[in-house]
Design a protein around this motif. Structure first.
Motif, PDB file in Angstrom:
ATOM      1  N   GLY A  15       4.005  -0.911  10.337  1.00  0.00           N
ATOM      2  CA  GLY A  15       5.516  -1.148  10.519  1.00  0.00           C
ATOM      3  C   GLY A  15       6.128  -1.330   8.900  1.00  0.00           C
ATOM      4  N   GLY A  16       5.240  -1.282   8.030  1.00  0.00           N
ATOM      5  CA  GLY A  16       5.810  -1.141   6.616  1.00  0.00           C
ATOM      6  C   GLY A  16       6.224   0.230   6.144  1.00  0.00           C
ATOM      7  N   SER A  17       6.663   0.300   4.935  1.00  0.00           N
ATOM      8  CA  SER A  17       7.456   1.557   4.524  1.00  0.00           C
ATOM      9  C   SER A  17       6.929   1.798   3.216  1.00  0.00           C
ATOM     10  CB  SER A  17       9.033   1.259   4.361  1.00  0.00           C
ATOM     11  OG  SER A  17       9.561   1.013   5.456  1.00  0.00           O
ATOM     12  N   LEU A  18       7.018   3.215   2.796  1.00  0.00           N
ATOM     13  CA  LEU A  18       6.578   3.684   1.465  1.00  0.00           C
ATOM     14  C   LEU A  18       7.608   4.727   1.086  1.00  0.00           C
ATOM     15  CD1 LEU A  18       2.660   4.053   1.836  1.00  0.00           C
ATOM     16  CD2 LEU A  18       4.002   2.376   0.419  1.00  0.00           C
ATOM     17  N   VAL A  64       6.578  12.279  13.475  1.00  0.00           N
ATOM     18  CA  VAL A  64       7.217  11.296  12.214  1.00  0.00           C
ATOM     19  C   VAL A  64       8.903  11.471  12.531  1.00  0.00           C
ATOM     20  CG1 VAL A  64       5.455  12.143  10.848  1.00  0.00           C
ATOM     21  CG2 VAL A  64       7.438  13.097  10.617  1.00  0.00           C
ATOM     22  N   LYS A  65       9.200  12.017  13.554  1.00  0.00           N
ATOM     23  CA  LYS A  65      10.646  12.030  13.532  1.00  0.00           C
ATOM     24  C   LYS A  65      11.143  10.726  14.002  1.00  0.00           C
ATOM     25  CE  LYS A  65      11.308  17.051  15.514  1.00  0.00           C
ATOM     26  NZ  LYS A  65      11.497  17.745  16.672  1.00  0.00           N
ATOM     27  N   SER A  85       8.292   2.577   9.257  1.00  0.00           N
ATOM     28  CA  SER A  85       7.833   2.227  10.552  1.00  0.00           C
ATOM     29  C   SER A  85       6.314   2.834  10.704  1.00  0.00           C
ATOM     30  CB  SER A  85       8.379   2.669  11.792  1.00  0.00           C
ATOM     31  OG  SER A  85       9.682   2.072  11.999  1.00  0.00           O
ATOM     32  N   LEU A  86       5.655   2.552   9.710  1.00  0.00           N
ATOM     33  CA  LEU A  86       4.253   3.209   9.384  1.00  0.00           C
ATOM     34  C   LEU A  86       3.131   2.879  10.441  1.00  0.00           C
ATOM     35  CD1 LEU A  86       4.239   3.569   5.397  1.00  0.00           C
ATOM     36  CD2 LEU A  86       3.990   5.701   7.047  1.00  0.00           C
ATOM     37  N   LYS A  87       2.442   3.645  10.671  1.00  0.00           N
ATOM     38  CA  LYS A  87       1.404   3.415  11.806  1.00  0.00           C
ATOM     39  C   LYS A  87       0.013   3.779  11.124  1.00  0.00           C
ATOM     40  CE  LYS A  87       4.394   5.384  15.335  1.00  0.00           C
ATOM     41  NZ  LYS A  87       4.467   6.201  16.697  1.00  0.00           N
ATOM     42  N   PRO A  88      -0.959   3.152  11.476  1.00  0.00           N
ATOM     43  CA  PRO A  88      -2.458   3.636  11.183  1.00  0.00           C
ATOM     44  C   PRO A  88      -2.722   5.084  10.932  1.00  0.00           C
ATOM     45  CG  PRO A  88      -2.566   1.663  12.498  1.00  0.00           C
ATOM     46  CD  PRO A  88      -1.193   2.091  12.525  1.00  0.00           C
ATOM     47  N   GLU A  89      -2.281   5.485  11.941  1.00  0.00           N
ATOM     48  CA  GLU A  89      -2.593   7.168  11.983  1.00  0.00           C
ATOM     49  C   GLU A  89      -1.785   7.804  10.958  1.00  0.00           C
ATOM     50  OE1 GLU A  89      -1.475   5.159  14.417  1.00  0.00           O
ATOM     51  OE2 GLU A  89      -0.320   6.105  16.096  1.00  0.00           O
ATOM     52  N   ASP A  90      -0.885   7.390  10.218  1.00  0.00           N
ATOM     53  CA  ASP A  90      -0.148   7.902   8.968  1.00  0.00           C
ATOM     54  C   ASP A  90      -1.038   8.143   7.913  1.00  0.00           C
ATOM     55  OD1 ASP A  90       2.887   6.528  10.158  1.00  0.00           O
ATOM     56  OD2 ASP A  90       2.228   8.633  10.623  1.00  0.00           O
ATOM     57  N   THR A  91      -2.253   7.318   7.992  1.00  0.00           N
ATOM     58  CA  THR A  91      -2.929   7.043   6.679  1.00  0.00           C
ATOM     59  C   THR A  91      -3.585   8.560   6.515  1.00  0.00           C
ATOM     60  OG1 THR A  91      -3.697   4.824   7.303  1.00  0.00           O
ATOM     61  CG2 THR A  91      -5.078   6.373   5.951  1.00  0.00           C
ATOM     62  N   ALA A  92      -3.198   8.811   5.173  1.00  0.00           N
ATOM     63  CA  ALA A  92      -3.571  10.168   4.804  1.00  0.00           C
ATOM     64  C   ALA A  92      -3.362  10.532   3.122  1.00  0.00           C
ATOM     65  CB  ALA A  92      -2.982  11.143   5.486  1.00  0.00           C
TER      66      ALA A  92
END
Length: 125
Positions: A15-18, A64-65, A85-92
């Protein structure tokens, strides 16, 4: 030396942002469309988003849209990727690259060059 340097990665909760930055040195980034790609552990590098040289056109991978926004500031020779709205699957590891061979196939990495070394984004509780 011609290079792109990514920064802005880190560890965030779901749920966080970068906000990632991609800064060019040794050449003018304003002449190129720019793409962001990512590579998760054990997976291939995938296209995430791209922006035209003038910033007027953007495209996003479906997952990611609505959450990620690509933008650029040509005066600063910089392209950004705002990730919400980051998700664990965005880890990379996230990479930026310049589209050195213009193509309508903007998601294909073969048309990109001047790859940076990447910045790690980790989404975990």
């Amino acid at each position: 030396q011609v290079q792109l340097v990514e920064s802005g990665g880190g560890l965030v909760h779901p749920g966080g942002s970068l906000r990632l930055s991609c800064v060019a040195s040794g050449f003018s980034l304003e002449n190129y469309a720019v793409g962001w790609f990512r590579q998760a552990p054990g997976k291939e590098r995938d296209w995430v988003a791209c922006i035209s040289s003038d910033g007027k056109n953007t495209n996003y991978e479906d997952s990611v849209k609505g959450r990620f926004t690509i933008s650029r500031d040509n005066a600063k020779n910089t392209v950004y990727l705002q990730m919400n709205s980051l998700k664990p699957e965005d880890t990379a590891v996230y990479y930026c690259a310049a589209q050195i061979t213009p193509s309508v196939y903007y998601s294909r990495s073969v048309y990109y060059g001047y790859w940076g070394r990447g910045t790690q984004a980790t989404v975990s509780s």
